[in-house]
Design a protein around this motif. Structure first.
Motif, PDB file in Angstrom:
ATOM      1  N   LEU A  78      23.846 -24.073  11.955  1.00 15.57           N
ATOM      2  CA  LEU A  78      23.561 -23.752  13.344  1.00 15.57           C
ATOM      3  C   LEU A  78      22.995 -22.338  13.413  1.00 15.57           C
ATOM      4  O   LEU A  78      23.519 -21.421  12.762  1.00 15.57           O
ATOM      5  CB  LEU A  78      24.820 -23.863  14.198  1.00 15.57           C
ATOM      6  CG  LEU A  78      25.516 -25.225  14.152  1.00 15.57           C
ATOM      7  CD1 LEU A  78      26.734 -25.152  13.257  1.00 15.57           C
ATOM      8  CD2 LEU A  78      25.912 -25.686  15.542  1.00 15.57           C
ATOM      9  N   ALA A  79      21.930 -22.152  14.186  1.00 16.90           N
ATOM     10  CA  ALA A  79      21.282 -20.844  14.311  1.00 16.90           C
ATOM     11  C   ALA A  79      21.435 -20.340  15.737  1.00 16.90           C
ATOM     12  O   ALA A  79      21.203 -21.074  16.699  1.00 16.90           O
ATOM     13  CB  ALA A  79      19.804 -20.944  13.948  1.00 16.90           C
ATOM     14  N   PHE A  80      21.820 -19.063  15.869  1.00 19.23           N
ATOM     15  CA  PHE A  80      22.060 -18.472  17.180  1.00 19.23           C
ATOM     16  C   PHE A  80      21.254 -17.188  17.362  1.00 19.23           C
ATOM     17  O   PHE A  80      21.195 -16.348  16.450  1.00 19.23           O
ATOM     18  CB  PHE A  80      23.548 -18.141  17.348  1.00 19.23           C
ATOM     19  CG  PHE A  80      24.460 -19.309  17.152  1.00 19.23           C
ATOM     20  CD1 PHE A  80      24.659 -20.229  18.163  1.00 19.23           C
ATOM     21  CD2 PHE A  80      25.110 -19.497  15.941  1.00 19.23           C
ATOM     22  CE1 PHE A  80      25.509 -21.316  17.980  1.00 19.23           C
ATOM     23  CE2 PHE A  80      25.963 -20.573  15.741  1.00 19.23           C
ATOM     24  CZ  PHE A  80      26.161 -21.487  16.770  1.00 19.23           C
ATOM     25  N   LEU A 109      13.072 -16.618  12.792  1.00 23.78           N
ATOM     26  CA  LEU A 109      14.446 -16.134  12.703  1.00 23.78           C
ATOM     27  C   LEU A 109      15.465 -17.258  12.848  1.00 23.78           C
ATOM     28  O   LEU A 109      16.586 -17.165  12.338  1.00 23.78           O
ATOM     29  CB  LEU A 109      14.692 -15.064  13.771  1.00 23.78           C
ATOM     30  CG  LEU A 109      14.031 -13.714  13.488  1.00 23.78           C
ATOM     31  CD1 LEU A 109      13.980 -12.857  14.739  1.00 23.78           C
ATOM     32  CD2 LEU A 109      14.789 -12.975  12.373  1.00 23.78           C
ATOM     33  N   LEU A 110      15.075 -18.325  13.540  1.00 20.34           N
ATOM     34  CA  LEU A 110      15.981 -19.461  13.717  1.00 20.34           C
ATOM     35  C   LEU A 110      15.752 -20.550  12.670  1.00 20.34           C
ATOM     36  O   LEU A 110      16.478 -21.556  12.655  1.00 20.34           O
ATOM     37  CB  LEU A 110      15.797 -20.058  15.115  1.00 20.34           C
ATOM     38  CG  LEU A 110      16.097 -19.132  16.298  1.00 20.34           C
ATOM     39  CD1 LEU A 110      15.798 -19.844  17.614  1.00 20.34           C
ATOM     40  CD2 LEU A 110      17.542 -18.645  16.272  1.00 20.34           C
ATOM     41  N   ALA A 111      14.760 -20.368  11.804  1.00 23.38           N
ATOM     42  CA  ALA A 111      14.414 -21.384  10.805  1.00 23.38           C
ATOM     43  C   ALA A 111      15.607 -21.721   9.921  1.00 23.38           C
ATOM     44  O   ALA A 111      16.363 -20.839   9.491  1.00 23.38           O
ATOM     45  CB  ALA A 111      13.250 -20.895   9.948  1.00 23.38           C
ATOM     46  N   GLY A 112      15.762 -22.991   9.643  1.00 25.87           N
ATOM     47  CA  GLY A 112      16.881 -23.443   8.821  1.00 25.87           C
ATOM     48  C   GLY A 112      18.025 -23.972   9.652  1.00 25.87           C
ATOM     49  O   GLY A 112      18.888 -24.695   9.134  1.00 25.87           O
ATOM     50  N   GLY A 113      18.055 -23.608  10.934  1.00 22.72           N
ATOM     51  CA  GLY A 113      19.100 -24.111  11.808  1.00 22.72           C
ATOM     52  C   GLY A 113      18.783 -25.529  12.253  1.00 22.72           C
ATOM     53  O   GLY A 113      17.677 -25.813  12.711  1.00 22.72           O
ATOM     54  N   GLN A 114      19.736 -26.418  12.113  1.00 21.65           N
ATOM     55  CA  GLN A 114      19.540 -27.794  12.583  1.00 21.65           C
ATOM     56  C   GLN A 114      19.839 -27.924  14.072  1.00 21.65           C
ATOM     57  O   GLN A 114      19.395 -28.862  14.719  1.00 21.65           O
ATOM     58  CB  GLN A 114      20.430 -28.729  11.758  1.00 21.65           C
ATOM     59  CG  GLN A 114      20.006 -28.813  10.295  1.00 21.65           C
ATOM     60  CD  GLN A 114      21.105 -29.292   9.395  1.00 21.65           C
ATOM     61  OE1 GLN A 114      21.996 -28.527   9.030  1.00 21.65           O
ATOM     62  NE2 GLN A 114      21.063 -30.570   9.015  1.00 21.65           N
ATOM     63  N   VAL A 115      20.589 -26.961  14.590  1.00 16.56           N
ATOM     64  CA  VAL A 115      20.760 -26.757  16.028  1.00 16.56           C
ATOM     65  C   VAL A 115      20.482 -25.283  16.261  1.00 16.56           C
ATOM     66  O   VAL A 115      21.014 -24.417  15.558  1.00 16.56           O
ATOM     67  CB  VAL A 115      22.193 -27.107  16.496  1.00 16.56           C
ATOM     68  CG1 VAL A 115      22.352 -26.790  17.981  1.00 16.56           C
ATOM     69  CG2 VAL A 115      22.505 -28.572  16.228  1.00 16.56           C
ATOM     70  N   LEU A 332      21.827 -15.256  13.832  1.00 15.22           N
ATOM     71  CA  LEU A 332      23.005 -15.580  13.032  1.00 15.22           C
ATOM     72  C   LEU A 332      22.953 -17.049  12.656  1.00 15.22           C
ATOM     73  O   LEU A 332      22.845 -17.911  13.527  1.00 15.22           O
ATOM     74  CB  LEU A 332      24.282 -15.290  13.819  1.00 15.22           C
ATOM     75  CG  LEU A 332      25.599 -15.639  13.117  1.00 15.22           C
ATOM     76  CD1 LEU A 332      25.846 -14.683  11.946  1.00 15.22           C
ATOM     77  CD2 LEU A 332      26.765 -15.586  14.101  1.00 15.22           C
ATOM     78  N   LEU A 333      23.010 -17.345  11.358  1.00 14.14           N
ATOM     79  CA  LEU A 333      23.033 -18.724  10.874  1.00 14.14           C
ATOM     80  C   LEU A 333      24.399 -19.016  10.264  1.00 14.14           C
ATOM     81  O   LEU A 333      24.836 -18.307   9.343  1.00 14.14           O
ATOM     82  CB  LEU A 333      21.930 -18.964   9.844  1.00 14.14           C
ATOM     83  CG  LEU A 333      20.555 -19.362  10.428  1.00 14.14           C
ATOM     84  CD1 LEU A 333      19.899 -18.158  11.089  1.00 14.14           C
ATOM     85  CD2 LEU A 333      19.662 -19.950   9.364  1.00 14.14           C
ATOM     86  N   VAL A 334      25.069 -20.023  10.798  1.00 13.52           N
ATOM     87  CA  VAL A 334      26.391 -20.410  10.311  1.00 13.52           C
ATOM     88  C   VAL A 334      26.323 -21.835   9.794  1.00 13.52           C
ATOM     89  O   VAL A 334      25.885 -22.743  10.507  1.00 13.52           O
ATOM     90  CB  VAL A 334      27.446 -20.309  11.427  1.00 13.52           C
ATOM     91  CG1 VAL A 334      28.826 -20.666  10.877  1.00 13.52           C
ATOM     92  CG2 VAL A 334      27.460 -18.906  12.044  1.00 13.52           C
TER      93      VAL A 334
END
Length: 467
Positions: A78-80, A109-115, A332-334
């Protein structure tokens, strides 16, 4: 006679020997009994206890209520990002071409987040402001903002903030209609309390992801008219955390990963205020796995609260402020596998002309060092510790503790002193919102001279951090 005596003696000796032998065997058997059956031997050492072996005993083994729950075992990232609005240069870009208004860097910056999620720090309307509210700063944006967000790869937005109802109930109705028409997920706001606390739900790689949004920041004079109730539209308020915590408890039962996205903090203060840490603890005990938020317009610390991950402030993301530290930004990617947090990565950026620019090399290393240091004034740790979740906290209907503070802190102020020749001018302004917006109802002039940010004073009233 000599032939008889040795025979008699021999029989006696043999009898005594047999008696001694029998007695010895009895004694030996008795000693063996004592050694093995009465505790005389060394006891085996118990196996080392796991971190949460005791705290998890009362949890059902195969249920999302259990902090060990992994769902189907697949990771989800998840990307925030933080606060986004369409003022200043970004507003001009939106007018010119909504599809490219947020450029390429937000998506990077949000790349890689599935949400991928951000906070829309503005009232979403039809482009007008039908009921301008009684507050210093009014922000509103047309439905084309949703086009910009969608093209920047944003999946879902929160409108639980202190600008969501800048244009009143009429503006709220326009925004809800626009989001519905665009099929764009928007949480933290609604036509009533049930809708405002309704979560965003998505199944990603087979894992059930749930996101709930709420705000601790509402102008004191607008709390009653902005708070969503059973009969009134508005924002999901966390000034009293009861509804929010109960929403988390309800989501916990049917979700693999539960996220709470908050608007909280004291403007330009880089440490959590007295309301943030207790709320984070309540949410984690109720079953939240990830708690993130914005609101202070500066970066705050992030880290682990038990086994859950918490970030107290993501700062600005696409915003018109052009002075540090408000220009310090990032994403932030978690990554989580069910309730297990695999990793948390902060990607540093700086805002230029309203948009976040990813950092690399030495500037990135310096920014990461600063971000890590911000954790020192929080209740968070750099690595996971013992789970703070409890079966009671996840299942018993939440009641606000008597010691809970349900009001937001006073706004921090900034004193700026400028000296030109023999003239010295001192002005005190609220930070985070500048005079660049034509939609702002109050203007202040700021300079890049020496500034001193003072801590907020205690108050018993909720205040509007950003205006």
């Amino acid at each position: 006679m000599c032939a008889i005596v040795p025979d008699v003696v021999s029989r006696r000796v043999r009898r005594r020997r047999r008696q001694f032998a029998t007695g010895g065997v009895v004694i030996l058997l008795f000693l063996i009994y004592l050694a093995f059956f009465s505790g005389g031997g060394s006891k085996p050492k118990p196996p080392p206890a796991r971190h949460h072996a005791v705290s998890h005993v009362s949890f059902p083994a195969h249920s999302p209520l259990n902090p060990d729950w992994r769902g189907n075992g697949k990771p989800v990232t998840l990307a925030f990002g933080g606060d986004v609005h369409f003022e200043g240069a970004v507003g001009a870009r939106l007018t010119e071409d909504p599809a490219t208004a947020l450029g390429d860097t937000v998506g990077q910056l949000l790349a890689g987040g599935q949400v991928r999620m951000v906070n829309l720090e503005s009232s979403l309307t039809d482009g007008t402001c039908p009921q301008q509210q009684d507050k210093p700063f009014i922000f509103f944006t047309p439905p084309t903002a949703l086009t910009a967000l969608k093209n920047a790869s944003v999946t879902v937005i929160s409108q639980a903030n202190d600008h969501g109802l800048d244009c009143g109930q009429a503006g709220l109705a326009q925004g809800l209609a626009a989001a519905k028409a665009a099929s764009f997920p928007m949480v933290g706001i609604g036509s009533n309390a049930a809708q405002s606390f309704a979560p965003y739900r998505a199944t990603v790689s087979g894992q059930r992801i749930t996101i709930i949004a709420a705000t601790q920041v509402i102008a004191a004079n607008l709390v009653s008219t902005w708070t969503a109730t059973s009969s009134q539209g508005g924002v999901a308020s966390a000034l009293n955390p009861t509804k929010l915590v109960r929403a988390v408890q309800a989501a916990r039962r049917t979700s693999d990963t539960v996220v709470v996205y908050l608007h909280w903090g004291t403007e330009t203060v880089a440490c959590p205020n007295p309301q943030q840490e207790p709320l984070a603890e309540q949410l984690v005990k109720a079953g939240a796995d990830i708690v993130v938020g914005t609101g202070a317009h500066v970066l705050l610390g992030g880290g682990y609260l038990g086994e859950a991950y918490v970030d107290y402030g993501l700062g600005n993301f696409a915003f018109y402020d052009d002075t540090a530290p408000e220009t310090d930004s990032g994403s932030l990617l978690v990554t989580a596998v069910g309730r297990h947090i695999v990793s948390a990565t902060f990607r540093p950026a700086t805002i230029v002309a309203g948009l976040p620019q990813p950092l690399s090399g030495t500037p990135a290393a310096t920014a990461l060092q600063s971000w890590d240091a911000a954790r020192s004034c929080t209740n968070l740790s750099a690595t996971p510790t013992i789970s703070q979740a409890s079966a009671r906290g996840e299942t018993k209907p939440f009641v606000v503790p008597a010691t809970t503070t349900t009001t937001a802190p006073a706004t921090a102020t900034t004193t700026t002193t400028t000296t030109t020749g023999a003239t010295t001018t001192t002005t005190t302004t609220k930070k985070g919102k500048s005079s660049k917006s034509s939609k702002s109802t109050k203007s202040t002039k700021s300079t890049k001279s020496t500034t001193t940010t003072t801590a907020p004073t205690a108050t018993t009233q909720p205040t509007d951090n950003a205006g």
